[in-house]
Every structure is written in C-alpha cells, then in structure tokens.
Design a protein around this motif. Structure first.
Motif, PDB file in Angstrom:
ATOM      1  N   GLY A   2     -19.986 -17.697  10.380  1.00 16.71           N
ATOM      2  CA  GLY A   2     -20.927 -16.319  10.591  1.00 16.71           C
ATOM      3  C   GLY A   2     -21.559 -17.088  11.246  1.00 16.71           C
ATOM      4  N   ALA A   3     -22.439 -18.025  12.065  1.00 15.54           N
ATOM      5  CA  ALA A   3     -22.939 -18.213  12.543  1.00 15.54           C
ATOM      6  C   ALA A   3     -22.232 -18.447  14.784  1.00 15.54           C
ATOM      7  N   LEU A   4     -20.864 -18.441  13.985  1.00 17.71           N
ATOM      8  CA  LEU A   4     -20.373 -18.099  15.923  1.00 17.71           C
ATOM      9  C   LEU A   4     -20.032 -16.922  16.075  1.00 17.71           C
ATOM     10  N   ASP A   5     -20.005 -16.199  15.087  1.00 13.09           N
ATOM     11  CA  ASP A   5     -20.045 -14.620  15.834  1.00 13.09           C
ATOM     12  C   ASP A   5     -21.360 -13.918  15.800  1.00 13.09           C
ATOM     13  N   THR A   6     -22.386 -14.195  14.798  1.00 13.45           N
ATOM     14  CA  THR A   6     -23.716 -14.041  14.306  1.00 13.45           C
ATOM     15  C   THR A   6     -24.128 -14.380  15.963  1.00 13.45           C
ATOM     16  N   LEU A   7     -24.356 -15.703  16.564  1.00 13.53           N
ATOM     17  CA  LEU A   7     -25.177 -16.238  17.147  1.00 13.53           C
ATOM     18  C   LEU A   7     -24.683 -16.089  19.020  1.00 13.53           C
ATOM     19  N   LEU A   8     -23.157 -15.590  18.885  1.00  9.16           N
ATOM     20  CA  LEU A   8     -22.945 -15.617  20.346  1.00  9.16           C
ATOM     21  C   LEU A   8     -22.902 -13.797  20.401  1.00  9.16           C
ATOM     22  N   LEU A   9     -22.531 -12.929  19.820  1.00  8.68           N
ATOM     23  CA  LEU A   9     -23.068 -11.603  20.082  1.00  8.68           C
ATOM     24  C   LEU A   9     -24.685 -12.152  20.537  1.00  8.68           C
ATOM     25  N   ALA A  10     -25.488 -12.361  19.253  1.00 11.20           N
ATOM     26  CA  ALA A  10     -26.996 -11.919  19.454  1.00 11.20           C
ATOM     27  C   ALA A  10     -27.029 -12.810  20.642  1.00 11.20           C
ATOM     28  N   LEU A  11     -26.203 -13.524  21.554  1.00  9.77           N
ATOM     29  CA  LEU A  11     -27.118 -14.087  22.739  1.00  9.77           C
ATOM     30  C   LEU A  11     -26.727 -13.382  23.607  1.00  9.77           C
ATOM     31  N   ALA A  12     -25.196 -12.506  24.088  1.00  8.85           N
ATOM     32  CA  ALA A  12     -24.744 -11.899  24.600  1.00  8.85           C
ATOM     33  C   ALA A  12     -25.715 -10.317  24.989  1.00  8.85           C
ATOM     34  N   ILE A  13     -25.575 -10.445  24.223  1.00 10.42           N
ATOM     35  CA  ILE A  13     -26.543  -8.665  23.905  1.00 10.42           C
ATOM     36  C   ILE A  13     -27.973  -9.159  24.632  1.00 10.42           C
ATOM     37  N   GLY A  14     -28.570 -10.243  24.104  1.00 10.07           N
ATOM     38  CA  GLY A  14     -30.142 -10.539  24.348  1.00 10.07           C
ATOM     39  C   GLY A  14     -30.009 -10.753  26.439  1.00 10.07           C
ATOM     40  N   ALA A  15     -28.961 -11.372  26.502  1.00  5.52           N
ATOM     41  CA  ALA A  15     -28.797 -11.387  27.483  1.00  5.52           C
ATOM     42  C   ALA A  15     -28.800 -10.104  29.018  1.00  5.52           C
ATOM     43  N   TRP A  44     -23.742 -12.833   8.609  1.00  6.29           N
ATOM     44  CA  TRP A  44     -24.835 -13.239   8.001  1.00  6.29           C
ATOM     45  C   TRP A  44     -25.321 -12.987   6.733  1.00  6.29           C
ATOM     46  N   GLY A  45     -25.583 -11.205   7.846  1.00  3.13           N
ATOM     47  CA  GLY A  45     -25.627  -9.865   6.864  1.00  3.13           C
ATOM     48  C   GLY A  45     -24.639  -9.931   5.157  1.00  3.13           C
ATOM     49  N   LEU A  46     -23.855 -10.086   6.003  1.00  4.13           N
ATOM     50  CA  LEU A  46     -22.041  -9.763   4.656  1.00  4.13           C
ATOM     51  C   LEU A  46     -23.106 -11.038   3.592  1.00  4.13           C
ATOM     52  N   LEU A  47     -23.745 -12.456   3.877  1.00  2.00           N
ATOM     53  CA  LEU A  47     -23.788 -13.083   2.850  1.00  2.00           C
ATOM     54  C   LEU A  47     -25.028 -12.518   2.525  1.00  2.00           C
ATOM     55  N   LEU A  48     -26.548 -12.355   3.011  1.00  2.00           N
ATOM     56  CA  LEU A  48     -27.896 -11.636   2.005  1.00  2.00           C
ATOM     57  C   LEU A  48     -27.131 -10.545   1.283  1.00  2.00           C
ATOM     58  N   ALA A  49     -26.415 -10.031   1.474  1.00  2.00           N
ATOM     59  CA  ALA A  49     -26.259  -8.364   1.117  1.00  2.00           C
ATOM     60  C   ALA A  49     -24.985  -9.153  -0.082  1.00  2.00           C
ATOM     61  N   GLU A  50     -24.353  -9.814  -0.411  1.00  2.00           N
ATOM     62  CA  GLU A  50     -23.579 -10.202  -1.178  1.00  2.00           C
ATOM     63  C   GLU A  50     -24.096 -11.092  -2.397  1.00  2.00           C
ATOM     64  N   ASN A  51     -24.865 -11.706  -2.112  1.00  2.00           N
ATOM     65  CA  ASN A  51     -26.193 -12.722  -2.880  1.00  2.00           C
ATOM     66  C   ASN A  51     -26.503 -12.528  -3.403  1.00  2.00           C
ATOM     67  N   GLN A  52     -27.622 -11.111  -3.357  1.00  2.00           N
ATOM     68  CA  GLN A  52     -28.790 -11.232  -3.342  1.00  2.00           C
ATOM     69  C   GLN A  52     -28.847 -10.817  -4.685  1.00  2.00           C
ATOM     70  N   PRO A  53     -27.381  -9.921  -4.867  1.00  2.00           N
ATOM     71  CA  PRO A  53     -27.742  -9.736  -6.832  1.00  2.00           C
ATOM     72  C   PRO A  53     -27.857 -11.170  -8.102  1.00  2.00           C
ATOM     73  N   TYR A  54     -27.855 -12.142  -6.980  1.00  2.00           N
ATOM     74  CA  TYR A  54     -27.385 -13.570  -7.465  1.00  2.00           C
ATOM     75  C   TYR A  54     -28.961 -14.403  -7.155  1.00  2.00           C
ATOM     76  N   ALA A  55     -30.208 -13.769  -6.243  1.00  2.00           N
ATOM     77  CA  ALA A  55     -31.125 -14.520  -5.868  1.00  2.00           C
ATOM     78  C   ALA A  55     -31.834 -14.971  -6.817  1.00  2.00           C
ATOM     79  N   GLU A  56     -31.727 -14.544  -8.158  1.00  2.00           N
ATOM     80  CA  GLU A  56     -32.342 -15.064  -8.802  1.00  2.00           C
ATOM     81  C   GLU A  56     -31.572 -16.825  -9.733  1.00  2.00           C
TER      82      GLU A  56
END
Length: 597
Positions: free
Chosen positions: A383-396, A529-541
């Motif tokens: 997920g870092a590859l997609d998120t970081l590369l996309l964030a870097l491109a948008i940031g530039a 990353w957003g999907l990882l957080l959304a999918e695993n939020q119900p199991y946070a405890e």
C-alpha cells in the motif's frame, strides 16, 4: 475602482458556478433522481413506472435541472431554501441548526489547535527571547506525528478508550458541552500541529529582527518580546488560519460520522449520497458564504496587524539565510520507511490464511495479521507504493500550482476561498459523478483542493516580501518585475512554501486514506492505507496492531516530511547586506514594547 470590483465579481461567479454544479449533481450521476429518492423513502417499494412518475411530479423533476435551480435561487430572496426531497421538511432550519453545531465544534477545536500550536512554538519562543536561538528552527518532529495522525483514527481511539472503556466523556451524540471534547481533540490536535509548524518556521526570522534584539538587550521581559514576535508573524499565517476554520467547520465529515454529530459536513454529505438536492445546495451555499466571510476577516486582520508598513514598503524580511544544519533524522526516518517497504514487498498482500486470523506480531508476521489472516507487513508495504507515489505526485503538482497561483492573488484569492469551502468528500462525489469511480477519483479530488493552502501561503508571504525594505530600495534603483521576482521574491518565498508542501505531504496521504475510509477511493482487496484502517477498525480492541501498523507508517511519513523540510533554506546572497531596521515612521513592535505610540 475596477480592481476593487473585480474580486467580488470573480468571487460571485465562482460561487454561482459551484452552486450550479451541485444543482446538476443528480443528473451528472446518470441515474434517475426519482429512483434515488424512492430508495431513500421506501426501500421495499417497487420502482414501477407509475411510482417513479408520481415522484417526478411531486418534485417537479420533469422540468429539468435548470428550471429547478432557478426556482431554488428565486426562493432564496425570500428566505426559502426549499423543502427536503426525502423528509418534506423545510431546509433552512435544518441547515442552520447543523451550522450552529459545526460552529460550536469548530470553536472548541480551534481552541485545542491554538493550545497545541503554542506548545509546539514554546521552545523556539523561549530560546529566541533569551538570545539562544542560532537561526535554526528549534522545533522537533513530534508535531509531525500529530499532524500525520488520521482524524478518523484519533476519533475512533478516543471514542473507544476514553468514551466507552474508561467512561470519562460521552462518545456518541450531541447533547451538551461535554460532547464537544473528544471530537474537538480529534480535529484540533492535527490542525494545531500544522499551524504550530508554520508559525515555528517564521519565528526565528522575527526574533532576529533589530527591534527584538534591541528589546532583549535593554532587558525587557522575554514574554513581551515573544508576544510581539508572534504578532509579527501572524499576517503571513492568517490566510491559512482562515482555511483551517472553514476546514474544521465543513470538512470534519469523518469525525462527525464517528461521533454521530449532526454537523454541517455530515448533513451535506448525507444529502449528497441521498441526492437530496435542496439540502445539498443550501449546505454548500452556507459553506461558501462562511469561506468568504472568513477570508474577509483574515484580510482585515492582516492589514490591521501589519499596519502602514505593508502599504509603504517598510517591512524587514522574515526569511533570511540560516546556517547549514547537519541533520541525521531525515536519513533515519527515510531509512525506516525504505526498510519496511523492502521487507514487505516480497510478501503476498492478498494471501489468505483463515487459521492465522488476527494473530499478534511474531517472527512470521512482524506486523501481525488482519481479520482474513493476511500479512499486515505485506499489505502496509504494498500500500505504501501506491499511496506514497501518488501523494508525492500530488504534492509536487500542488506546490507548482500553489506558487504560480500565489503570484496572482486577485485571481487565486477568491478561488482559494471557494475551493476550500468544499469538503474533499463532497468534491470526490462530484468527480465520481462526472468521470466515474476508480482509483484516480481520490487523486483528482485531493489534488483539486490541496493547492489552496500553498497558494494562500505563497500569496501572503509575497505580499509581505514585496513590502520589504530591500525590495523597495531595489525597485527604486530601477529593477524590473522579473528581476525582483527572480532575485528577491522567489528565493525568499519558495523555501518556506516548499517546507509547507512537505508538511502537507502526510496530509495528502491522509486525505487519500480518508476517502478510502469512507468508501470513495480504492476498493477491496486493495492494500491502500485508508482501506487498511477502515477494514481493521472494528477489530481495534481485539487486534490493535492491525490499526496501529498503517497509522504508525503515516506518523513515520510525517516525521520524515518535517525532518526533511528543515533542510530547505533561503540561499545565502553573494552580495548585499542584511535588511535595514524598521523605518522610524512605522509603528514597530519595539515601540509598543516600551509603551509608546
């Protein structure tokens, strides 16, 4: 006179275009609005042609979108915003009530942000007031962790631990002042971290000005010097503070969803999802008006704080050369990011093993497993590859666009206010309606709004830098606009705006994650990353590692951005001297320190 009229006219045209675009949303989605209204009113009822025709007749849908828009605009002159397509209730009272809720939440969140920013800048102010600041920024990377924490994750943790497990504060609903504390913390901590970093970036320049050095040498209290230094830096921050105010009011959709708060952002989002056009248009119009009022107040406050020096070209420059710094933290943070990605890439992020569900971290699974037994290290790394590369491109892209538009404040000012009034979630719905859903939808939505803070920052700094004494002197010697822009203005403005863009990099990744968290971005089984957080939020405890892994990676990205931003500096001039002191006729902070006017 024409210039003074151009900005309000341009602002009105942008607001009208936005409201018209919102009004066309049900038709842009290429679905029958009557069918959507029927599903919202009665999901069990069959959508027969007769039933749909009856709904079209009730809502005047057969008249077309432009006729409905004209009818709605005509009703606004009489204070009538129409009736909800779903409930049949009047729209204006509901939207005003939601606005009141959001303004109260924004006020408390902004107080939290102010306290957070003050704590971040406290060390720099103390060192500067006692003449122990060597020109380097004193702040550390702890603020980056706060800025990179996802608001929806912070809200979920606060609601679960503080609200449910400990029972210290209410976690759901909106019934009194106690219900504002947890959502205000979730909103205010990240906003305060960004504001604090921006202020901390300007303070060394203010504390190095002649008035501050003279006041300290004469033995004036350090707290008075620090107070005037903050005031000196505020004109360059006020446009961004206005953006934060609007963002805390209309953009807190995820937090309002988690805490079940009937605020303006949540009301507008629900209306957009249900295609309740009257509520959607009224909510959008209120956010646009709020953005215009906030921008006007920020501009007025800037003029009052800067005084006649801004008009007469008698300001010293806040951005001056700093000694080179040997920084190890960027390499440490960057090395950790690269190491995690390198270790996780050889692993399969989609491999299922139901016998290994929600396993804690171990040698086989260093980050544990999720609810389907998938390796979290593999999913975070891929997920870092997609998120970081996309964030870097948008940031530039946003950095380039923000600087270019910052050079044209009369064009970009109203555009910034209008764009900032639209939450990224609502803009993502508009993009989805026009171009369809897909992995590029979050990028378009985030990129369409991420340039606004950078443009506002660049415009504010350029306004002050144009009033600098050395620029005024250079202009008086016959230098042209291109020479001033290339040799004086851009070298002073680009470094702080670039640092600002680096600080926004985790926020861009966070915005992408937020859209995925709300189901508007990538879809399962993508390891975004957003999907990882959304999918695993119900199991946070039960399995907190499944949520902490992507959240920690976001925080690490924020720490890397801040530590790397510290290396972006104003280049030293080959010739020339430091800016002269403040002109005698200017009401300087030093004169206020000794009680004279």
């Amino acid at each position: 006179m024409r210039r003074h009229l151009a900005t309000p006219v341009w602002r009105a045209l942008l607001a009208a275009a936005l409201v018209c675009g919102i009004g066309l949303l049900p038709w842009l989605t290429r679905t029958d609005p009557a069918l959507t209204v029927l599903k919202a009113r009665s999901a069990d009822r069959d959508p027969t042609p007769e039933v749909l025709a009856d709904i079209r007749a009730q809502l005047d849908l057969d008249r077309g979108p432009f006729s409905l828009l004209g009818q709605w605009l005509g009703g606004l002159w009489h204070g009538d915003a129409g009736r909800s397509w779903l409930s049949g209730d009047e729209v204006a009272p509901a939207v005003l009530q939601a606005l009141g809720v959001s303004l109260l939440l924004m006020t408390v969140a902004f107080a939290v942000a102010a306290v957070t920013a003050a704590l971040i800048c406290a060390r720099t102010l103390w060192l500067g007031a006692h003449r122990r600041l060597d020109g380097r920024r004193a702040g550390g990377s702890g603020s980056a962790v706060l800025a990179a924490l996802p608001e929806f994750l912070t809200a979920s943790v606060l609601a679960t631990i503080v609200g449910v497990q400990l029972g210290w504060l209410p976690a759901l609903g909106w019934y009194g002042p106690q219900w504002t504390v947890l959502p205000a913390l979730a909103l205010g901590l990240p906003a305060g971290a960004v504001i604090g970093r921006l202020l901390d970036d300007l303070l060394p320049g203010a504390l190095a000005e002649p008035w501050a050095l003279a006041a300290t040498a004469r033995g004036l209290p350090g707290r008075r010097v620090a107070r005037q230094a903050v005031r000196r830096c505020l004109p360059g921050l006020l446009p961004n503070l206005g953006l934060f105010v609007v963002g805390l009011t209309g953009g807190a959709v995820a937090v309002e969803q988690i805490f079940d708060i009937p605020g303006l952002g949540r009301t507008t989002l629900q209306a957009a999802l249900a295609q309740d056009l009257p509520v959607l248009q009224a909510g959008t119009l209120v956010m646009v008006l709020l953005a215009a009022v906030t921008a006007g107040l920020a501009s007025l406050a800037t003029r009052l704080l800067a005084g006649p020096a801004l008009r007469d070209g008698a300001l010293p420059s806040l951005h001056r050369p700093a000694p080179p710094a040997r920084r190890v933290l960027p390499y440490v943070h960057g090395g950790l990011l690269v190491a995690v990605v390198a270790l996780g890439l050889p692993r399969d992020p989609l491999a299922l093993d139901t016998g290994e569900r929600l396993r804690p971290p171990s040698g086989a699974h260093p980050f544990g497993t999720d609810a389907l037994g998938r390796d979290m290290l593999a999913r975070v790394a891929h997920g870092a590859l997609d998120t970081l590369l996309l964030a870097l491109a948008i940031g530039a892209a946003t950095l380039l666009g923000g600087v270019l538009l910052g050079l044209l404040p009369r064009l970009s000012g109203p555009l910034v206010d209008t764009v900032n009034a639209v939450p990224p979630v609502l803009l993502a719905l508009l993009v989805t309606a026009v171009v369809g859903s897909g992995p590029g939808t979050p990028a378009l939505a985030v990129g369409a709004v991420a340039w606004a803070p950078l443009a506002a920052h660049a415009s504010a700094l350029l306004r002050q830098e144009r009033a600098a004494l050395h620029v005024t002197a250079t202009r008086g010697l016959g230098a042209g606009r291109w020479h001033l822009l290339r040799r004086d203005l851009l070298p002073a403005v680009l470094p702080p705006v670039t640092r600002h863009a680096l600080l926004r990099l985790p926020g861009i990744a966070l915005a992408l994650a937020s859209l995925a968290f709300l189901g508007l971005g990538a879809q399962p089984p993508s390891p975004e990353w957003g999907l990882l957080l959304a999918e695993n939020q119900p199991y946070a405890e039960r399995a907190p590692w499944a949520v902490l892994a992507p959240a920690a990676f976001l925080a690490l990205l924020g720490a890397f951005a801040v530590s790397a931003a510290g290396g972006v500096r104003v280049p030293r001039r080959r010739t020339g001297s430091r800016a002269p002191a403040i002109a005698p006729e200017q009401p300087s902070p030093a004169r206020e320190l000794v009680g004279t006017r």
